[in-house]
Enzyme design. Structure first.
Site, PDB file in Angstrom:
ATOM      1  CB  CYS A 139      -0.901  -0.021   1.238  1.00 29.20           C
ATOM      2  SG  CYS A 139      -2.031   1.376   1.348  1.00 29.20           S
ATOM      3  CG  HIS A 188      -5.731  -2.450  -1.154  1.00 30.59           C
ATOM      4  ND1 HIS A 188      -4.728  -3.053  -0.426  1.00 30.59           N
ATOM      5  CD2 HIS A 188      -5.427  -1.126  -1.182  1.00 30.59           C
ATOM      6  CE1 HIS A 188      -3.863  -2.120  -0.027  1.00 30.59           C
ATOM      7  NE2 HIS A 188      -4.266  -0.947  -0.479  1.00 30.59           N
ATOM      8  CD  GLU A 189      -6.792   1.376  -3.747  1.00 30.06           C
ATOM      9  OE1 GLU A 189      -6.914   2.316  -2.923  1.00 30.06           O
ATOM     10  OE2 GLU A 189      -5.687   0.878  -4.014  1.00 30.06           O
ATOM     11  CG  HIS A 235      -7.378   2.863   1.391  1.00 28.32           C
ATOM     12  ND1 HIS A 235      -6.552   3.078   2.468  1.00 28.32           N
ATOM     13  CD2 HIS A 235      -6.631   2.212   0.467  1.00 28.32           C
ATOM     14  CE1 HIS A 235      -5.362   2.572   2.214  1.00 28.32           C
ATOM     15  NE2 HIS A 235      -5.371   2.039   1.001  1.00 28.32           N
TER      16      HIS A 235
END
Length: 178
Positions: free
Chosen positions: A105, A147-148, A151
């Site tokens: 990341c 993954h995003e 966030h």
């Protein structure tokens, strides 16, 4: 193209805040601030050899991220896809199969972790012009999306690592798998 923005790193409390949804009724394509942000995210991600980046990583608390899989020094085996801005993204459904894969990341420099993710997902999002899309992703691109998406919830990949021994330095990762 856009400007390279500073990427905030683990320890910055803004990385742990939930992002706010954008008003789907507004004319996203005419919002110059939004269009500039998207261009800046694309430029920042490319400059830092990422395959995705979320607005919270540049201290903007909006539900926006870029998915842009392509081979680069950090992910030489990545498949190629057109960089795609995704606004107010949601996972509609997922398959049953979880696959563990190594992730890094831009906000957690120098570390990789073995993270379980769904192999297949169906998603919806608005593009940079406000058009609704519903798509199916699998394997590495599904991993980037998840993954995003994390966030936007104030999470980083380290939150999903199951065993502390599954976190490596970038140098150890490259030595073992690079």
């Amino acid at each position: 193209m856009g400007n390279v923005r500073p990427v905030i790193e683990l320890g910055d409390r803004r990385l742990r805040q939930r992002a706010q949804a954008m008003d789907p009724g507004m004319d996203l394509g005419a919002d110059l601030h939004l269009q500039r942000l998207i261009d800046d995210l694309l430029t920042t991600m490319t400059a830092k050899n990422g395959v995705g980046i979320a607005a919270p990583q540049v201290a903007v608390e909006q539900q926006l991220f870029i998915v842009a899989s392509r081979p680069n020094p950090r992910y030489p085996q990545a498949p190629t896809m057109e960089p795609t801005a995704m606004i107010n993204p949601h996972i509609l459904s997922h398959g049953d199969e979880l696959v563990r894969g190594w992730e890094g990341c831009l906000s957690v420099p120098g570390r990789r972790g073995l993270v379980p993710r769904y192999r297949e997902i169906e998603v919806t999002y608005l593009d940079r012009y406000g058009q609704v899309h519903q798509r199916y992703f699998q394997d590495f691109i599904a991993r980037i999306f998840q993954h995003e998406h994390d966030h936007l919830q104030g999470k980083v990949f380290l939150d999903r690592v199951e065993d502390p021994q599954d976190v490596l330095t970038e140098a150890d990762y490259q030595q073992r798998f690079g």
